[in-house]
Every structure is written in C-alpha cells, then in structure tokens.
Design a protein around this motif. Structure first.
Motif, PDB file in Angstrom:
ATOM      1  N   GLN A  96      -4.263 -34.630   3.502  1.00  0.00           N
ATOM      2  CA  GLN A  96      -2.978 -35.504   3.325  1.00  0.00           C
ATOM      3  C   GLN A  96      -2.125 -36.684   3.673  1.00  0.00           C
ATOM      4  O   GLN A  96      -1.262 -36.955   2.543  1.00  0.00           O
ATOM      5  N   ARG A  97      -2.168 -36.766   4.692  1.00  0.00           N
ATOM      6  CA  ARG A  97      -1.748 -38.389   5.198  1.00  0.00           C
ATOM      7  C   ARG A  97      -2.813 -38.316   6.464  1.00  0.00           C
ATOM      8  O   ARG A  97      -3.459 -37.775   7.015  1.00  0.00           O
ATOM      9  N   PRO A  98      -2.476 -39.800   6.742  1.00  0.00           N
ATOM     10  CA  PRO A  98      -3.354 -40.777   7.603  1.00  0.00           C
ATOM     11  C   PRO A  98      -3.267 -40.346   9.588  1.00  0.00           C
ATOM     12  O   PRO A  98      -3.497 -41.101  10.277  1.00  0.00           O
ATOM     13  N   HIS A  99      -2.386 -39.248   9.469  1.00  0.00           N
ATOM     14  CA  HIS A  99      -2.450 -38.985  11.162  1.00  0.00           C
ATOM     15  C   HIS A  99      -1.426 -40.177  11.513  1.00  0.00           C
ATOM     16  O   HIS A  99      -1.908 -39.885  12.979  1.00  0.00           O
ATOM     17  N   ASN A 100      -0.295 -41.315  11.105  1.00  0.00           N
ATOM     18  CA  ASN A 100      -0.109 -42.302  11.770  1.00  0.00           C
ATOM     19  C   ASN A 100       1.094 -42.851  11.053  1.00  0.00           C
ATOM     20  O   ASN A 100       0.791 -43.319   9.906  1.00  0.00           O
ATOM     21  N   ASP A 101       2.696 -42.403  11.379  1.00  0.00           N
ATOM     22  CA  ASP A 101       3.093 -42.823  10.647  1.00  0.00           C
ATOM     23  C   ASP A 101       2.981 -43.735  10.267  1.00  0.00           C
ATOM     24  O   ASP A 101       3.883 -44.539   9.278  1.00  0.00           O
ATOM     25  N   PHE A 102       3.119 -44.659  11.815  1.00  0.00           N
ATOM     26  CA  PHE A 102       3.157 -46.077  11.394  1.00  0.00           C
ATOM     27  C   PHE A 102       2.094 -46.714   9.915  1.00  0.00           C
ATOM     28  O   PHE A 102       3.195 -48.080   9.285  1.00  0.00           O
ATOM     29  N   ILE A 105       3.984 -40.004  19.379  1.00  0.00           N
ATOM     30  CA  ILE A 105       4.016 -38.943  18.695  1.00  0.00           C
ATOM     31  C   ILE A 105       3.787 -39.505  17.466  1.00  0.00           C
ATOM     32  O   ILE A 105       2.813 -38.773  16.957  1.00  0.00           O
ATOM     33  N   SER A 106       4.345 -39.875  16.545  1.00  0.00           N
ATOM     34  CA  SER A 106       4.426 -40.415  15.214  1.00  0.00           C
ATOM     35  C   SER A 106       3.378 -41.565  15.423  1.00  0.00           C
ATOM     36  O   SER A 106       2.979 -41.961  14.205  1.00  0.00           O
ATOM     37  N   LEU A 107       2.655 -42.097  15.889  1.00  0.00           N
ATOM     38  CA  LEU A 107       1.394 -42.669  16.580  1.00  0.00           C
ATOM     39  C   LEU A 107      -0.070 -42.140  16.080  1.00  0.00           C
ATOM     40  O   LEU A 107      -0.600 -42.917  15.786  1.00  0.00           O
ATOM     41  N   VAL A 108       0.421 -40.883  16.574  1.00  0.00           N
ATOM     42  CA  VAL A 108      -0.999 -40.134  16.319  1.00  0.00           C
ATOM     43  C   VAL A 108      -0.870 -39.040  15.513  1.00  0.00           C
ATOM     44  O   VAL A 108      -1.567 -37.920  15.164  1.00  0.00           O
ATOM     45  N   ASP A 109       0.161 -38.497  15.069  1.00  0.00           N
ATOM     46  CA  ASP A 109       0.890 -37.336  13.779  1.00  0.00           C
ATOM     47  C   ASP A 109       1.795 -38.293  13.053  1.00  0.00           C
ATOM     48  O   ASP A 109       1.975 -38.892  12.091  1.00  0.00           O
ATOM     49  N   PHE A 110       2.261 -36.960  12.393  1.00  0.00           N
ATOM     50  CA  PHE A 110       2.860 -37.105  11.354  1.00  0.00           C
ATOM     51  C   PHE A 110       4.612 -36.362  10.790  1.00  0.00           C
ATOM     52  O   PHE A 110       4.752 -35.699  10.278  1.00  0.00           O
ATOM     53  N   PRO A 111       5.270 -36.537  11.746  1.00  0.00           N
ATOM     54  CA  PRO A 111       6.852 -35.898  12.454  1.00  0.00           C
ATOM     55  C   PRO A 111       7.700 -36.848  10.269  1.00  0.00           C
ATOM     56  O   PRO A 111       8.284 -35.632  10.456  1.00  0.00           O
ATOM     57  N   LEU A 140       6.673 -53.084   8.769  1.00  0.00           N
ATOM     58  CA  LEU A 140       7.545 -53.509  10.427  1.00  0.00           C
ATOM     59  C   LEU A 140       8.697 -53.030  10.279  1.00  0.00           C
ATOM     60  O   LEU A 140       9.143 -53.365  11.448  1.00  0.00           O
ATOM     61  N   SER A 141       9.311 -52.690   9.610  1.00  0.00           N
ATOM     62  CA  SER A 141      11.180 -52.455   9.271  1.00  0.00           C
ATOM     63  C   SER A 141      10.852 -50.992  10.604  1.00  0.00           C
ATOM     64  O   SER A 141      12.183 -51.014  11.084  1.00  0.00           O
ATOM     65  N   TYR A 142      10.393 -50.100   9.937  1.00  0.00           N
ATOM     66  CA  TYR A 142      10.076 -48.600  10.288  1.00  0.00           C
ATOM     67  C   TYR A 142       9.339 -49.244  11.901  1.00  0.00           C
ATOM     68  O   TYR A 142      10.512 -48.066  12.569  1.00  0.00           O
ATOM     69  N   ILE A 143       9.061 -50.120  12.517  1.00  0.00           N
ATOM     70  CA  ILE A 143       8.709 -50.189  13.664  1.00  0.00           C
ATOM     71  C   ILE A 143      10.308 -50.811  14.302  1.00  0.00           C
ATOM     72  O   ILE A 143      10.176 -49.933  15.423  1.00  0.00           O
ATOM     73  N   LEU A 144      10.826 -51.778  13.595  1.00  0.00           N
ATOM     74  CA  LEU A 144      11.617 -51.951  13.616  1.00  0.00           C
ATOM     75  C   LEU A 144      12.903 -50.974  14.472  1.00  0.00           C
ATOM     76  O   LEU A 144      13.427 -50.937  15.369  1.00  0.00           O
ATOM     77  N   ILE A 145      13.230 -49.943  13.680  1.00  0.00           N
ATOM     78  CA  ILE A 145      13.819 -49.315  13.592  1.00  0.00           C
ATOM     79  C   ILE A 145      13.127 -48.346  15.141  1.00  0.00           C
ATOM     80  O   ILE A 145      14.502 -48.218  16.207  1.00  0.00           O
TER      81      ILE A 145
END
Length: 401
Positions: A320-326, A380-386, A339-344
């Motif tokens: 359903q998703r790549p298990h990495n929000d970024f 967590i956002s790097l390895v999951d989907f919050p 890039l903007s999401y990382i900047l936040i």
C-alpha cells in the motif's frame, strides 16, 4: 477554542467506526474536518487575525511547497479519489498547524498537556483491554507463529501495531513534561501513562520504535550533558536495569521472549533486507522516471508494479505504501515536494535546538525533548508510514507548534 482543542486531542483514540473498510481513516478525516472548520468559523465570527510570522515561517513555507507541488502533480497526472483525499488532508493539516501555532503563541503549550495524558491513557486502556480479553484465546493456539500473529493483530484503535507504538512514542515529551511541571495528581497519571507505554512497546515489539527510543535517549543526553548530574545518571541506569528485569518477566510470562529475540535477529536477515530492498529499489526507479511532479498523490501503489516490485512473486499481497514517508512524498509529489518534506524536519530540529540553547528556567527541558523526539520520529518516518494517519499528523503538528 482552547476547550475544543483540549477535548479533540484527548478523544482522538476514541474516534473510530467499524462501519467503514478502515475503522479510523474516514471517521477521523470527518472529525478533523469538523474541528478545523469550527475553529475557522470562530476566527471569522470573532474577526481574529493570523500572525504573519506564522505563515511566513520556513517550516510552514516548506509545508506550503509540498501542498502546491502535490496540487500541480494532480493536475498533471489526473484527478482521482485518492488524489483529492490526499490534497484535502494536507490542506487541513496546514490550516490546523497554523491554528495550533496561534494557540501556542497565545496560551503556551501547558494547557494541552493534560489532553495528551488522557490520549495516552485512553489508547493504552483500549489496547490492554484487547490484550487481556483475548489472552486466553491467543495462548490456546498451538503454533508459535499463530500466537505471535494474533498478538501482533492487537493495535487498539490505530489499525496497526507499528502505528500504535509510534503514536505512543510521540506522547513521550508531553508526558515527561507533565511529570516534571504539573501537580501531583497529574504527575502520577503521567507516570502511569509512561509505564503502560513501556508495556505496550514490549508487547508490540516494533523495531523502528525501539531504535527511535535509543535515538531519543541518546540525543537527549548528548544535548543536556552539561546539565546532567551524577545522581540523575545513577537513577537513569537503575531505571534501565529495573525496566529490563520487568520486561524480561513480562515477555517470558506471555511467551513472547523468543519472538522478541527473533524481531531483532531478523533485522539483517535476507528476507527482511530483501523485502525492504525491493520496496525501496522499485520506488527509486519510479522516482527516476517521474522526478519533477511524481506520479501523483495516492498513485504510488498503482504505479510501482511497473518497476519490478512484484516480479517473481505470487501476487497474494500488494504493498500500500513504500514504508518510507520520505520516499513516498518524493515518488508521489516529485523532487520539490520531497525536499520540502525533509526540510520541515530539518527546520524543526534547528529551531528546537536553538530554543534549547537559549532556554530559560521557565522553559525547562521541553525544547530538548522536542529535538530528541523529532530525531526519533524522523527515523520512524524513514522506515514506516506515520504520515498516512491523521492521529500522527495531529500530534506531530502539535510538536511543531
């Protein structure tokens, strides 16, 4: 407005409906929409203005870029129900973030602390009710895999055990502040909430959250090393040893000890690495072919099959998703959104660190706790989907505010 925000945050775990395919997404979207609309209506009637500094803050500007690029991506890739849903969710979150910052500027963060204690206690109560009521049935299952699968299916009202653990992780800075700044009754309730969270972590055994806790503790200690006294180190070490003993006893009693060991041994096993490698590799290939505007919000799961994710598989399950929000934001919104999401995250880390360095006695440890929490939540956002869940977005934007 203060009372409305307090009640809304406190009852988020109770907002659930089993008449929809997902018990939380639709009903929380509706509740979130009603709250944001109600507050905006209040601002309109009261003729209240919004601080210019809130809208022009770098983190809010970065968030605005994410929304704009997602919108452009929708026009380029075509409209769909998922795309419209994502745009609305992001826009509601943006407006809610502005409302929260306005509130914190005027009222401070302390009026919201009690709401987070209720939030955590409600969520833990639901989880342990599920655990206790189904414990005998689960333990009667003969196969170890079946028992562990049944335990893992328990997630209170968060839909997934990983999401349950990660939302409780986000509660930690608020609960710690409650223990250190509030009156005795709330100190006790905050401590009870943290103990229940620790038991939840042991039962859910979410590896990403264990790593996030390690990052949280290490980061907090590093930026507070000049203020930490020997007696505090002794207390922390003693608490750690006590937690290990209690945790071992609980895992042994519930027959989850071997599963706990397996969770960590599987981190570097071929199966675990290969599954994530396929997800990330396919997503990176998708990003390479759609670098500017991505494939459109909500379209990752419909497009990723073209990049080898399901090759040599039986097709019994679909991601359903790549298990990495970024990567998810990069893939669906393009490079500027990613890039903007990382900047936040980077901006929040910078601001919370400088606020910690320039703190007054009245501020206490709140900003160092926020810095450590954003670091842990970033992993967590790097390895999951919050990012998918309203509850996580709401709490994250309270932290940001």
């Amino acid at each position: 407005m203060k009372r409305l925000l307090q009640i809304f945050i406190a009852i988020i775990p109770l907002i659930v409906s089993f008449s929809t395919s997902d018990p939380t997404l639709a009903i929380r979207f509706l509740a979130f929409s009603c709250i944001v609309s109600g507050v905006l209506f209040y601002y309109l009637l009261a003729n209240k203005s919004i601080y210019k500094e809130v809208v022009t803050h770098p983190a809010m500007l970065a968030f605005a870029v994410v929304i704009i690029t997602y919108t452009l991506s929708v026009f380029y890739n075509g409209f769909g129900s998922e795309s419209i849903y994502m745009i609305l969710k992001l826009f509601l979150s943006y407006v809610f973030a502005i409302i929260l910052v306005q509130f914190v500027v005027k009222e401070g963060y302390k009026p919201l602390l009690h709401s987070f204690v209720y939030f955590s206690l409600f969520l833990s109560t639901i989880y342990f009710y599920q655990l206790i009521s189904s414990y005998s049935e689960i333990m009667s299952l003969k196969g170890e895999w079946e028992r562990n699968h049944a335990f893992d299916a328990l997630a209170a009202t968060m839909g997934h055990k990983n999401l349950l653990s990660s939302i409780q992780f986000l509660m930690l800075p608020f609960l710690i502040c409650t223990i250190t700044t509030c009156k005795k009754t709330w100190k006790v309730l905050g401590l009870i909430a943290i103990v229940l969270i620790a038991f939840t972590f042991l039962q859910t055994q979410t590896r990403a959250v264990f790593v996030a806790i390690f990052i949280f503790i290490t980061t907090f200690l590093m930026i507070n090393k000049r203020n930490i006294q020997l007696k505090q180190i002794i207390l922390l070490f003693s608490s750690f040893i006590f937690a290990i003993i209690i945790g071992y006893s609980i895992l042994h009693y519930s027959n989850r000890l071997e599963r706990f060991k397996t969770e960590f041994s599987e981190i570097l096993t071929d199966a675990s690495v290969q599954s994530r490698y396929k997800l990330y590799k396919s997503t990176l290939q998708l990003m390479a072919e759609h670098p500017i505007l991505g494939v459109g919000p909500g379209n990752w799961k419909g497009e990723v099959w073209q990049y080898g994710l399901y090759f040599e598989s039986w097709g019994k399950s679909f991601a359903q998703r790549p298990h990495n929000d970024f990567l998810w934001v990069f893939a669906e919104g393009g490079i500027f959104a990613g890039l903007s999401y990382i900047l936040i995250f980077l901006i929040l880390l910078r601001d919370s660190y400088y606020l910690h360095k320039n703190r007054t006695e009245e501020d206490g440890i709140i900003h160092s706790l926020l810095f450590a929490t954003v670091m842990g939540f970033g992993f967590i956002s790097l390895v999951d989907f919050p990012m998918e869940r309203f509850s996580h977005n709401i709490i994250f934007f309270v932290l940001a505010a």
